[in-house]
Design a protein around this motif. Structure first.
Motif, short mmCIF file in Angstrom:
data_model
loop_
_atom_site.label_atom_id
_atom_site.label_comp_id
_atom_site.label_asym_id
_atom_site.label_seq_id
_atom_site.Cartn_x
_atom_site.Cartn_y
_atom_site.Cartn_z
N ILE A 165 7.63 -32.21 15.03
CA ILE A 165 6.76 -32.42 16.19
C ILE A 165 5.44 -31.74 15.87
CG2 ILE A 165 6.37 -31.99 18.64
CD1 ILE A 165 9.39 -31.96 19.01
N LYS A 166 4.41 -32.54 15.69
CA LYS A 166 3.10 -32.03 15.33
C LYS A 166 2.09 -32.50 16.35
CE LYS A 166 0.05 -31.58 11.30
NZ LYS A 166 -0.17 -32.01 9.89
N LYS A 167 1.63 -31.59 17.18
CA LYS A 167 0.71 -31.96 18.26
C LYS A 167 -0.73 -31.53 18.00
CE LYS A 167 2.05 -31.90 22.48
NZ LYS A 167 2.46 -31.44 23.83
N ALA B 204 2.81 -24.09 19.53
CA ALA B 204 3.23 -24.28 18.13
C ALA B 204 3.70 -25.70 17.87
CB ALA B 204 4.35 -23.30 17.78
N ASN B 205 3.51 -26.17 16.64
CA ASN B 205 4.18 -27.35 16.13
C ASN B 205 5.58 -26.91 15.68
OD1 ASN B 205 1.75 -29.04 16.29
ND2 ASN B 205 1.01 -27.76 14.60
N MET B 206 6.48 -27.86 15.49
CA MET B 206 7.85 -27.47 15.15
C MET B 206 8.48 -28.40 14.11
SD MET B 206 9.42 -26.25 18.78
CE MET B 206 8.37 -25.47 20.01
N ILE B 207 9.29 -27.79 13.27
CA ILE B 207 10.06 -28.52 12.26
C ILE B 207 11.49 -27.99 12.28
CG2 ILE B 207 10.43 -28.86 9.78
CD1 ILE B 207 7.40 -28.76 9.41
N SER B 208 12.45 -28.91 12.19
CA SER B 208 13.84 -28.53 12.02
C SER B 208 14.45 -29.52 11.03
CB SER B 208 14.59 -28.59 13.35
OG SER B 208 15.92 -28.13 13.22
N TYR B 209 15.42 -29.10 10.25
CA TYR B 209 15.98 -29.99 9.24
C TYR B 209 17.48 -29.72 9.06
CZ TYR B 209 15.71 -26.00 6.00
OH TYR B 209 15.87 -24.75 5.40
N ASP B 210 18.16 -30.75 8.54
CA ASP B 210 19.59 -30.62 8.24
C ASP B 210 19.76 -30.10 6.81
OD1 ASP B 210 20.65 -31.72 10.68
OD2 ASP B 210 19.99 -33.68 9.98
N ARG B 211 20.46 -29.00 6.67
CA ARG B 211 20.76 -28.52 5.33
C ARG B 211 21.77 -29.46 4.67
NH1 ARG B 211 23.23 -24.14 4.75
NH2 ARG B 211 23.93 -23.51 6.82
N LYS C 44 0.01 -19.63 8.94
CA LYS C 44 0.23 -20.29 10.23
C LYS C 44 1.68 -20.76 10.35
CE LYS C 44 -2.93 -23.21 11.59
NZ LYS C 44 -3.89 -24.35 11.54
N THR C 45 2.55 -20.19 9.51
CA THR C 45 3.95 -20.61 9.48
C THR C 45 4.86 -19.48 9.94
OG1 THR C 45 3.52 -22.13 7.64
CG2 THR C 45 5.81 -21.49 8.03
N ILE C 46 5.72 -19.79 10.89
CA ILE C 46 6.72 -18.84 11.40
C ILE C 46 8.10 -19.40 11.10
CG2 ILE C 46 7.68 -17.74 13.45
CD1 ILE C 46 4.85 -17.90 14.67
N LEU C 47 8.91 -18.64 10.39
CA LEU C 47 10.27 -19.06 10.05
C LEU C 47 11.25 -18.48 11.07
CD1 LEU C 47 10.25 -18.47 6.18
CD2 LEU C 47 9.57 -20.51 7.45
N VAL C 48 12.12 -19.33 11.60
CA VAL C 48 13.15 -18.88 12.54
C VAL C 48 14.51 -19.26 11.95
CG1 VAL C 48 14.10 -19.09 14.85
CG2 VAL C 48 11.62 -19.14 14.53
N GLY C 49 15.28 -18.26 11.54
CA GLY C 49 16.58 -18.50 10.92
C GLY C 49 17.71 -18.00 11.79
N TYR C 50 18.63 -18.90 12.12
CA TYR C 50 19.76 -18.56 12.97
C TYR C 50 21.04 -18.42 12.15
CZ TYR C 50 23.54 -19.30 16.40
OH TYR C 50 24.69 -19.19 17.14
N SER C 51 21.75 -17.31 12.32
CA SER C 51 23.04 -17.07 11.68
C SER C 51 22.92 -17.15 10.15
CB SER C 51 24.06 -18.07 12.23
OG SER C 51 25.37 -17.73 11.86
N TYR C 52 23.56 -18.13 9.51
CA TYR C 52 23.43 -18.30 8.05
C TYR C 52 22.00 -18.65 7.67
CZ TYR C 52 24.69 -19.92 3.32
OH TYR C 52 24.77 -20.09 1.96
N GLY C 53 21.25 -19.21 8.61
CA GLY C 53 19.84 -19.49 8.36
C GLY C 53 19.01 -18.22 8.23
N GLY C 54 19.55 -17.09 8.73
CA GLY C 54 18.84 -15.82 8.63
C GLY C 54 18.59 -15.38 7.20
#
Length: 283
Positions: free
Chosen positions: A66-68, A101-108, A141-151
Motif C-alpha cells: 500500500i503506497k499512498k 506510512a506506506n506499508m508492505i507485507s509479504y509471505d515468507r 525512511k524504512t521501519i521494520l516490524v518483525g513479529y515472533s519469528y519475524g523478530g
C-alpha cells in the motif's frame, strides 16, 4: 446395558463430528489466503492494495503493498511461525496509520498460498530475502516490524534503517519452548493429521533453537534503533526474550515496552494498544 451402549455410540459419533468440524475450521482459518480472499478484505475501503509476485533465489513469493505517499516512511511487516502477509491486514487498513506510512507485507517461503516450496529453516536466508525487498526502499525512511519469528529476521539486518520494531521476538535459544503438539508432526503415524502449513511451521520451529545460536550473541552488533514490544504473559515466546535483548544494548539504542498480561496473540487482541505504539514510533 443396550441403552447405555447406544448412548455411548451416539455420543462417540457426535464427538467425532465435532472434532472433524473443529479440525476443518482450524485448518481453514490458519491456511494462507488466496489473492481473491485478500482483496475482499479491502474491498469496502478506499485503500488500493497492490498484490505482486516477486522472485528470490528461484522462489516465488507474494507481496502486499500500500503506497499512498512517496514522502512518507514505509513499514515492512515480517510475519512469524505460523503466519502470513495477512496477519497485519487490520494495520494495513487503518486510516490513521496510513496517514503516516506506506506499508508492505509479504509471505515468507513455505507460507504462500498453496505453496509447493518448503520453509528454508534459516534466519540467514530470511534476512537475505528481506534485504532484497529493502533494496527498493529508502533506508532512512524504512521501519521494520518483525513479529515472533519475524523478530530475529528483522534484527539480523545489518543495513541502517530508520528503526526496527520487534513484536514478541523469538531471539533467545535457551528459553525457546517446544510445545507437546510438535510431537504430532514428529511422529510419522500422526503427521498426516497436521495441516500442511502447520507441518511447515513445525519444521521451522524444530530448527529455530539451533539456528538462533548462530545469531543471538551478535544481536548487539545491530546499527539500528530498536524497540521491543512484548506481552508479560506470553507463553509461546516468553517475555525473557526481550529482557535478554535489553541486556545486550545500551539504553540509548534499545527500548523495551511491556504489555501487562498480554499473550503471544497481542497483535490481534491488543490491536489498539499496538497501533498507538506504532503511531508513536512514526511521530
Amino acid at each position: 446395558m443396550k441403552l447405555l451402549k447406544k448412548i455411548l455410540k451416539i455420543t462417540g459419533i457426535f464427538l467425532f463430528i465435532i472434532l472433524l468440524v473443529l479440525y476443518y475450521l482450524f485448518s481453514n482459518f490458519t491456511a494462507p489466503k488466496s489473492d481473491k480472499e485478500i482483496l475482499k478484505k479491502f474491498e469496502n475501503s478506499s485503500i488500493t492494495l497492490v498484490i505482486t509476485y516477486e522472485n528470490f533465489r528461484g522462489f516465488e513469493y507474494r507481496k502486499l503493498t500500500i503506497k499512498k505517499d512517496t514522502t512518507l516512511p514505509t513499514i515492512v511487516f515480517v510475519h512469524g511461525t505460523i503466519g502470513s502477509s495477512t496477519d497485519f491486514s487490520k494495520y494495513m487498513k487503518d486510516s490513521l496509520l496510513l496517514s503516516k506510512a506506506n506499508m508492505i507485507s509479504y509471505d515468507r517461503i513455505g507460507y504462500n498460498y498453496q505453496d509447493k516450496n518448503s520453509v528454508q529453516e534459516s534466519i540467514a536466508f530470511e534476512r537475505d530475502m528481506l534485504q532484497s525487498i529493502l533494496q527498493k526502499l529508502t533506508p532512512n525512511k524504512t521501519i521494520l516490524v518483525g513479529y515472533s519469528y519475524g523478530g530475529p529476521i528483522t534484527l539480523a539486518i545489518q543495513q541502517k534503517v530508520r528503526k526496527i520494531i520487534l513484536l514478541a521476538p523469538a531471539v533467545y535459544s535457551e528459553i525457546e519452548p517446544m510445545p507437546w503438539a510438535l510431537n504430532l508432526y514428529k511422529w510419522e503415524l500422526t503427521r498426516w493429521l497436521v495441516p500442511s502449513v502447520w507441518q511447515e511451521a513445525s519444521k521451522e520451529k524444530l530448527s529455530h533453537k539451533q539456528d538462533l545460536q548462530l545469531f543471538e550473541n551478535n544481536w548487539k552488533n545491530s546499527p539500528n534503533q530498536i524497540v521491543s514490544i512484548h506481552g508479560t504473559s506470553d507463553r509461546i515466546v516468553p517475555f525473557e526474550n526481550s529482557t535478554f535483548l535489553e541486556d545486550q544494548f545500551p539504553k540509548n539504542q534499545f527500548e523495551l515496552i511491556s504489555i501487562p498480561d498480554a499473550g503471544h496473540g497481542f497483535i490481534w487482541s491488543k490491536f489498539d494498544d499496538i497501533k498507538q505504539l506504532l503511531i508513536h514510533q512514526l511521530d
